[in-house]
Design an enzyme around this catalytic site. Structure first.
Site, PDB file in Angstrom:
ATOM      1  N   ASN A  16     -10.265  -0.212  -0.096  1.00  0.00           N
ATOM      2  CA  ASN A  16      -8.710  -0.088  -0.229  1.00  0.00           C
ATOM      3  C   ASN A  16      -8.121  -0.570  -1.517  1.00  0.00           C
ATOM      4  O   ASN A  16      -8.111  -1.737  -1.852  1.00  0.00           O
ATOM      5  CB  ASN A  16      -8.294  -0.928   0.862  1.00  0.00           C
ATOM      6  N   CYS A  18       0.778  -1.029   0.115  1.00  0.00           N
ATOM      7  CA  CYS A  18       0.072  -0.071  -0.151  1.00  0.00           C
ATOM      8  C   CYS A  18       0.704   1.388  -0.173  1.00  0.00           C
ATOM      9  O   CYS A  18       0.343   2.353  -0.190  1.00  0.00           O
ATOM     10  CB  CYS A  18      -0.980   0.045   1.029  1.00  0.00           C
ATOM     11  N   HIS A  46      -3.598   7.286   2.387  1.00  0.00           N
ATOM     12  CA  HIS A  46      -3.886   5.988   1.989  1.00  0.00           C
ATOM     13  C   HIS A  46      -5.355   5.525   2.312  1.00  0.00           C
ATOM     14  O   HIS A  46      -5.415   6.145   3.382  1.00  0.00           O
ATOM     15  CB  HIS A  46      -2.837   4.942   2.528  1.00  0.00           C
TER      16      HIS A  46
HETATM   17  O1  UT7 Z   1      -3.824  -1.023   3.697  1.00  0.00           O
HETATM   18  C1  UT7 Z   1      -2.915  -1.639   4.394  1.00  0.00           C
HETATM   19  C2  UT7 Z   1      -2.952  -1.350   5.812  1.00  0.00           C
HETATM   20  N1  UT7 Z   1      -4.285  -1.917   6.226  1.00  0.00           N
HETATM   21  C3  UT7 Z   1      -4.974  -1.368   7.083  1.00  0.00           C
HETATM   22  O2  UT7 Z   1      -4.564  -0.513   7.666  1.00  0.00           O
HETATM   23  C4  UT7 Z   1      -6.165  -2.106   7.577  1.00  0.00           C
HETATM   24  C5  UT7 Z   1      -6.210  -1.791   9.434  1.00  0.00           C
HETATM   25  N2  UT7 Z   1      -7.292  -2.762   9.871  1.00  0.00           N
HETATM   26  C6  UT7 Z   1      -8.414  -2.130   9.939  1.00  0.00           C
HETATM   27  O3  UT7 Z   1      -8.744  -1.445   9.217  1.00  0.00           O
HETATM   28  C7  UT7 Z   1      -9.389  -2.860  10.702  1.00  0.00           C
HETATM   29  O4  UT7 Z   1      -8.742  -3.834  11.928  1.00  0.00           O
HETATM   30  C8  UT7 Z   1     -10.553  -3.906  10.134  1.00  0.00           C
HETATM   31  C9  UT7 Z   1     -11.479  -3.164   9.335  1.00  0.00           C
HETATM   32  C10 UT7 Z   1      -9.768  -4.761   9.134  1.00  0.00           C
HETATM   33  C11 UT7 Z   1     -11.112  -4.681  11.158  1.00  0.00           C
HETATM   34  O5  UT7 Z   1     -12.020  -3.823  12.126  1.00  0.00           O
HETATM   35  P1  UT7 Z   1     -11.789  -3.972  13.633  1.00  0.00           P
HETATM   36  O6  UT7 Z   1     -12.399  -3.009  14.624  1.00  0.00           O
HETATM   37  O7  UT7 Z   1     -10.294  -3.977  14.082  1.00  0.00           O
HETATM   38  O8  UT7 Z   1     -12.482  -5.283  14.150  1.00  0.00           O
HETATM   39  P2  UT7 Z   1     -11.612  -6.760  14.278  1.00  0.00           P
HETATM   40  O9  UT7 Z   1     -10.948  -7.596  13.494  1.00  0.00           O
HETATM   41  O10 UT7 Z   1     -11.140  -6.391  15.759  1.00  0.00           O
HETATM   42  O11 UT7 Z   1     -13.008  -7.791  14.467  1.00  0.00           O
HETATM   43  C12 UT7 Z   1     -14.142  -7.258  15.309  1.00  0.00           C
HETATM   44  C13 UT7 Z   1     -15.307  -8.519  15.263  1.00  0.00           C
HETATM   45  C14 UT7 Z   1     -14.829  -9.877  15.138  1.00  0.00           C
HETATM   46  O12 UT7 Z   1     -15.542 -10.771  15.674  1.00  0.00           O
HETATM   47  P3  UT7 Z   1     -15.679 -11.073  17.464  1.00  0.00           P
HETATM   48  O13 UT7 Z   1     -14.244 -11.791  17.451  1.00  0.00           O
HETATM   49  O14 UT7 Z   1     -15.530  -9.801  18.142  1.00  0.00           O
HETATM   50  O15 UT7 Z   1     -16.716 -11.670  17.545  1.00  0.00           O
HETATM   51  C15 UT7 Z   1     -14.651 -10.258  13.786  1.00  0.00           C
HETATM   52  O16 UT7 Z   1     -14.793 -11.662  13.624  1.00  0.00           O
HETATM   53  O17 UT7 Z   1     -15.778  -8.324  13.847  1.00  0.00           O
HETATM   54  C16 UT7 Z   1     -15.958  -9.511  13.103  1.00  0.00           C
HETATM   55  N3  UT7 Z   1     -15.707  -9.226  11.851  1.00  0.00           N
HETATM   56  C17 UT7 Z   1     -16.895  -9.096  10.938  1.00  0.00           C
HETATM   57  N4  UT7 Z   1     -18.066  -8.823  11.105  1.00  0.00           N
HETATM   58  C18 UT7 Z   1     -18.865  -8.626  10.079  1.00  0.00           C
HETATM   59  C19 UT7 Z   1     -14.838  -9.075  11.148  1.00  0.00           C
HETATM   60  N5  UT7 Z   1     -14.658  -8.940   9.821  1.00  0.00           N
HETATM   61  C20 UT7 Z   1     -16.184  -8.816   9.702  1.00  0.00           C
HETATM   62  C21 UT7 Z   1     -17.175  -8.575   8.487  1.00  0.00           C
HETATM   63  N6  UT7 Z   1     -18.391  -8.517   8.770  1.00  0.00           N
HETATM   64  N7  UT7 Z   1     -16.694  -8.338   7.200  1.00  0.00           N
END
Ligand code: UT7
Length: 326
Positions: A283, A113, A253
C-alpha cells in the site's frame, strides 16, 4: 464549449530496494502465507536515503516526457503526500526547485490514501475555471520511515513510491468527467500518525510512546472500506449515466486485494478490467492510484475514449472517486 481537464502524460517510480514477505518473516512474527491471504501483498519497495521529493522528481520526469511538456510550461505543482520531506516547506515547493519549474505555484494536499484523487479534483477545478492551463500532480509516499518495524499489524502493509500525471486544459468530450470527495472525521483514529503535530509536538515522550508511527485499526477500517467503496463506485457511475459494463477499467487504491475484489464484484467487473499491482508495491497510500494508472497506460490496457473509474479510501477517514474518459 467549457474547458475540461485531461491527463496527457503519466509516470511512476519506486525505490530500488525490494523487501519481500520472506524478508519480513525474519523481522516480525508473520508469514508470507498470512500476508498473501489477508492482503495479496508479496513485496514492497523501500526508500534508502531518498525523500518524498526525490521519488516525485523521478515520476514527474517520466510524466512530463510522456506529455511532451517542459517543466517551465507547468503553471501549478500539487503533491499529495502524508510523508513529505518535512512539515514545511511543502514537498511541492521542493519538487519545483528540483524540476526547475520556474513558473509554477506549488502546494501539498494531505488526504492520506485518498490524496491523489483529492489532488485530481483540485487540479480539475483549477483548470476548468480557466485559472491555469497545465498542472503537474504527484502522489508520493515514503511510508517506510513512519512504520514501527516491530508492529506486524502495520509494517507488512505499506511501501514507498510515487506516481505523477500532467493535466492540461482541453475542450471536447475526453478528460475528467467527475470527481467526488468525502470525509468522516469521527473515525479519525482508525488510521493515524498521532505524534509530531501541534496536538502532540515532538518530545522524548512522543518518541518513547512510538507516536511518530502509523497506527491502524485494521479490521474496523476494512469493514468501513468495503461498505463505503461499494456504494461509492455504484453512485459515481449512476451520477454519470454509465452502466458498469461500459467501464473499460477500474483503478482502485491498492490497500487490500480482498477490498478490491469486493468492489469489482459489486460492479460485476471481471478482474481483467481491474488494475492490481499491490502484490509488487504494497500500500503506497497516495501514490498507489497514479502508479497503477501509469502501468496500465504503458501496458496499453486503456485506449482513447475508454471510461475509467478511480477510487480510494484512507485515513480521515476519507474516500473519493474520479470518472475519466481517456
Ligand atoms: O489504505 C488505507 C486504508 N486501509 C485499509 O483499507 C486497510 C484495511 N484493513 C485491512 O486490510 C485488513 O484489516 C488487515 C490486512 C490490516 C488485517 O486483516 P484482518 O483480516 O482484518 O485481520 P485482523 O486484524 O482481524 O487480525 C487477525 C489475526 C489477529 O490475531 P488473533 O487476534 O486472531 O489471534 C492478528 O493479531 O491476525 C493477526 N495478525 C497477524 N498475523 C500474522 C495481524 N497482523 C499479522 C501479521 N502476521 N502481519
Amino acid at each position: 464549449m467549457p474547458f475540461r481537464s485531461r491527463i496527457t502524460g503519466t509516470g511512476s517510480y519506486a525505490p530500488e530496494q525490494v523487501l519481500t514477505n520472506f524478508d519480513l518473516e525474519k523481522k516480525v512474527d508473520t508469514s508470507d502465507e498470512w500476508i498473501t491471504e489477508r492482503t495479496g501483498i508479496k513485496e514492497r519497495h523501500i526508500a534508502k536515503g531518498e525523500a518524498a521529493s526525490d521519488l516525485c522528481l523521478e515520476a514527474s520526469k517520466k510524466a512530463l516526457q510522456a506529455a511532451g511538456v517542459d517543466p517551465g510550461e507547468i503553471d501549478l505543482i500539487i503533491v499529495a503526500t502524508m510523508s513529505g520531506d518535512m512539515p514545511m516547506p511543502s514537498t511541492a515547493s521542493l519538487l519545483q526547485k528540483k524540476l526547475g519549474a520556474k513558473h509554477a505555484g506549488a502546494f501539498d494536499v494531505n488526504a492520506a490514501c485518498s490524496g491523489f484523487l483529492y489532488g485530481l479534483s483540485v487540479a480539475d477545478s483549477f483548470i476548468r475555471s480557466g485559472q491555469v492551463k497545465r498542472i503537474l500532480l504527484v502522489g508520493a509516499e515514503v511510508m517506510s520511515k513512519f512504520l514501527d518495524w516491530e508492529d506486524r499489524t502495520t509494517c507488512v502493509l505499506f511501501g514507498d513510491g510515487a506516481g505523477a500525471v500532467v493535466i492540461e486544459q482541453t475542450k471536447g468530450q475526453r478528460g475528467i468527467l467527475s470527481t467526488r470527495l468525502y470525509s468522516d472525521g469521527t473515525m479519525w483514529d482508525y488510521i493515524c500518525l498521532p505524534g509530531g503535530g501541534s496536538q502532540n509536538p515532538p518530545s522524548s515522550k512522543t518518541l518513547k510512546d512510538k507516536m511518530h508511527f502509523v497506527k491502524m485499526k485494521g479490521n474496523e477500517t476494512f469493514k468501513v472500506a468495503v461498505r463505503t467503496l461499494e456504494k461509492l463506485v455504484v453512485d459515481t457511475l449512476k451520477e454519470n449515466g454509465l452502466k458498469p459494463s461500459e467501464l473499460a477499467m477500474l483503478i482502485p487504491h491498492q490497500a487490500n486485494l480482498r477490498i478490491i475484489k469486493a468492489t469489482a464484484e459489486r460492479l460485476h467487473l471481471p478482474m481483467s478490467r481491474v488494475a492490481v499491482n499491490l502484490q509488487r508495491y504494497g500500500n503506497t497510500s497516495s501514490a498507489s492510484i497514479p502508479i497503477a494508472l501509469d502501468e496500465v497506460v504503458r501496458e496499453g490496457r486503456i485506449k482513447k475514449d475508454d471510461y475509467i473509474l478511480l477510487e480510494a479510501f484512507g485515513a480521515g477517514l476519507t474516500w473519493a472517486s474520479a470518472l475519466i474518459r481517456w
